[in-house]
Scaffold this motif. Structure first.
Motif: not given
Length: 612
Positions: A48-53, A149-155
């Motif tokens: 679940a922690s990697a379900e970015r899409l 860094h992954n900008p999506l992760d910061r959002l």
């Protein structure tokens, strides 16, 4: 500071999130960004922690990638997910793309603006992917930017924690080879390649090499871990010790040095600092790893993951275990199909059928003292038009009753310690129109063609794929997915490198397990798929022939709905195969059933079909 959002699988926040991501990218000086379905381990199934899409778009399929540009967001999917994508995402925000015909690198080459700067998270892309992107961007004067860094992760607020699934030892009875012997063989391969060490980044390879199984991701029993095998035979495994008990830790300590995952990249860098050659698989290792090796002074030897082919070519213990698991699973399927057939048409919903099948797998597992560990993927249970959605996932919002006069497709599987199963059956609910029965029979002809195929050494999946399609092609039809995928041994239900498809270039080798699953799908109307698992047999001479030929042995035993078979469309050989298959199915499964009504159902469901 940019706006942040909680996770959701619905598309309602799509515009807000894409706008916020664009603002973050502008601050980083890039024009676009890729959001793949894969995680840092390049897995198909992710925690679940990697379900970015899914967080960004609402799309929950197992394959896809989003390309965000200043003016649009294209979500690239393959033919299995076109309908699902349209149903799950906001069409005013996201546009569908062709993951097979025009993937992101080709899209950029054709449509990207001059000087386009594309940002990526280098942990989410392999070296092979990066090379394609760099080549495409070079043609339009663009540049690939590796973000730190992954900008999506910061959002993403309230992002789930990384999983800490417990690790269990896979017994030698089911593994068939000791882990220390696998490591020794791998070390010898490393020496042969001229490398000081090989870095294992595929969790399936970690599970197979060390004879362990995990529970970090849904339905796939591998631990999210990495490893290093040195040329001298020593090994390291980067695994959070909170995932192990006393027994598991003691077992692993005999095989390798257990290190925290956070130390992995620095350990590889320290190893590379000596100027040594390190072997990695460019198709599966994250590009960030290769960059760090090069930056640290090491050299890279690109080679296929040394666990990949041995893992695919099952040994005798694994094949025997898989055969037993399939018989058990077949008994559960029979109990389910008998139950379904005895219900009143139009009274069972897709969710009810899904729940009943899992309950059958669990009850049979308890009875046979080989418990179901998990389902091997989310069950696809499609009634009527839903069956035309190749990877349909029923929800409380989409759940419908399986109507009288329709076909019902159920694609499911189980994870057992001795094997992974995957089976699809399409069954009649009441009286089904003749046209649907005709297409069912054409699909069946393709499935039989693969089942009985004989082929010379060196044959690849691409060579066999047309056999499954020719009957449909002659009728002016086709299906938009591969004919078969590899399957692991209590590992991933989708295992490479073996496949049967238009693009499958891997040689088929003895011991490989594959699915055999042609289909036909008419959007909004009906869908058909018939799937058995098979394994590749060693080559043998055919009487009167000149060359030894490989073939397949079927692992799956479960009735194929006789009511949907148009017997006059089958050749004598095809009908003989079907009757023999049903006879063997009855013989093997009848002793595993304890309910008399179910036993009688099985006898009727496997009765011989007479020639017309």
């Amino acid at each position: 500071m940019f706006q942040s959002f909680e996770v959701t699988s619905t598309p309602q926040f799509g515009r807000e999130r894409t706008d916020a991501l664009r603002a973050a990218l502008a601050a980083l000086g890039v024009d676009g960004f890729l959001v793949p379905r894969a995680d840092e381990f390049q897995g198909e199934y992710v925690p679940a922690s990697a379900e970015r899409l899914a967080w960004l778009t609402g799309f929950t399929g197992s394959a896809g990638i989003a390309l965000l540009t200043p003016s649009q967001v294209i979500v690239f999917v393959d033919g299995r997910y076109v309908t699902q994508l349209a149903e799950q995402v906001d069409g005013s925000v996201f546009t569908g793309g062709d993951l097979v015909g025009e993937p992101p690198h080709l899209w950029l080459e054709k449509h990207g603006t001059k000087g386009f700067r594309l940002g990526i998270d280098p942990w989410l892309h392999t070296g092979a992917e990066v090379r394609k992107l760099e080549k495409a961007l070079e043609k339009i004067g663009g540049k690939l930017v590796l973000l730190d860094h992954n900008p999506l992760d910061r959002l993403w607020t309230n992002r789930p924690d990384a999983p800490l699934g417990r690790v269990k030892i896979q017994s030698n009875e089911n593994a068939g080879q000791l882990a220390k012997d696998k490591i020794a063989t791998m070390a010898a391969e490393t020496v042969k390649a001229g490398a000081a060490a090989v870095v294992l980044t595929d969790p399936s390879s970690i599970a197979w090499t060390f004879n362990i199984r995990g529970s970090d991701v849904p339905h796939t029993p591998h631990p999210l871990a990495r490893g290093i095998v040195h040329a001298d035979g020593t090994a390291e495994i980067f695994l959070d010790k909170r995932k192990t008990g006393i027994e598991e830790e003691a077992y692993l300590t005999q095989l390798a040095k257990i290190e925290p995952p956070s130390s992995f990249i620095d350990r590889v860098a320290a190893l590379a600092a000596g100027g040594v050659a390190i072997m990695i698989d460019p198709d599966h290792a994250p590009f960030a790893l290769a960059e760090r090796i090069r930056e640290s002074g090491g050299t890279i030897i690109e080679a296929i993951d040394p666990a990949r082919l041995p893992r695919a070519c099952k040994n005798r213990a694994e094949l025997d275990g898989s055969a037993r698991a399939h018989l058990q699973d077949g008994a559960a399927m029979v109990e389910f199909l008998a139950w379904l057939d005895q219900t009143t048409p139009g009274t069972v919903t897709e969710i009810a059928a899904t729940e009943k099948l899992e309950a059958c797998r669990r009850s049979v597992g308890e009875r046979m003292q080989n418990p179901l560990k998990d389902i091997s993927f989310d069950t696809i249970a499609g009634a009527g038009g839903h069956a035309a959605i190749m990877h349909y996932r029923v929800t409380t919002d989409t759940d419908v009753t399986i109507a009288d006069g329709s076909m019902f497709l159920i694609d499911s599987g189980g994870q057992y310690v001795n094997g992974t199963t995957d089976i699809t059956r399409t069954v009649a609910i009441g009286n089904v129109p003749q046209e649907q029965r005709r297409f069912f029979t054409l699909v069946l002809k393709g499935m039989i063609a693969i089942s009985v195929a004989r082929f010379p050494k060196g044959s690849r999946g691409v060579d066999l794929d047309p056999l499954a399609r020719i009957a449909l092609w002659k009728a002016g039809a086709d299906f938009a997915h591969g004919t078969g995928h590899g399957v692991g041994s209590y590992l991933s239900v989708h295992e490479g490198p073996q496949r049967i498809s238009r693009a499958a270039m891997q040689e088929l080798l003895p011991g490989m397990i594959l699915s055999n699953e042609p289909g036909y799908y008419r959007p909004g109307a009906f869908g058909i798929r018939i799937e058995n698992l098979v394994h590749v047999l060693p080559a043998e001479m055919i009487e009167g022939g000149d060359l030894p030929m490989l073939g397949f042995e079927t692992l799956t035993f479960c009735p194929i709905d006789r009511r949907l078979v148009v017997a006059e469309l089958l050749t004598a050989e095809e009908l003989d195969w079907l009757n023999a298959y049903h006879a063997e199915t009855c013989e093997k499964l009848l002793p595993l059933l304890d309910d008399e009504k179910t036993r009688e159902w099985l006898k009727a469901a496997t009765a011989e079909i007479a020639r017309k």
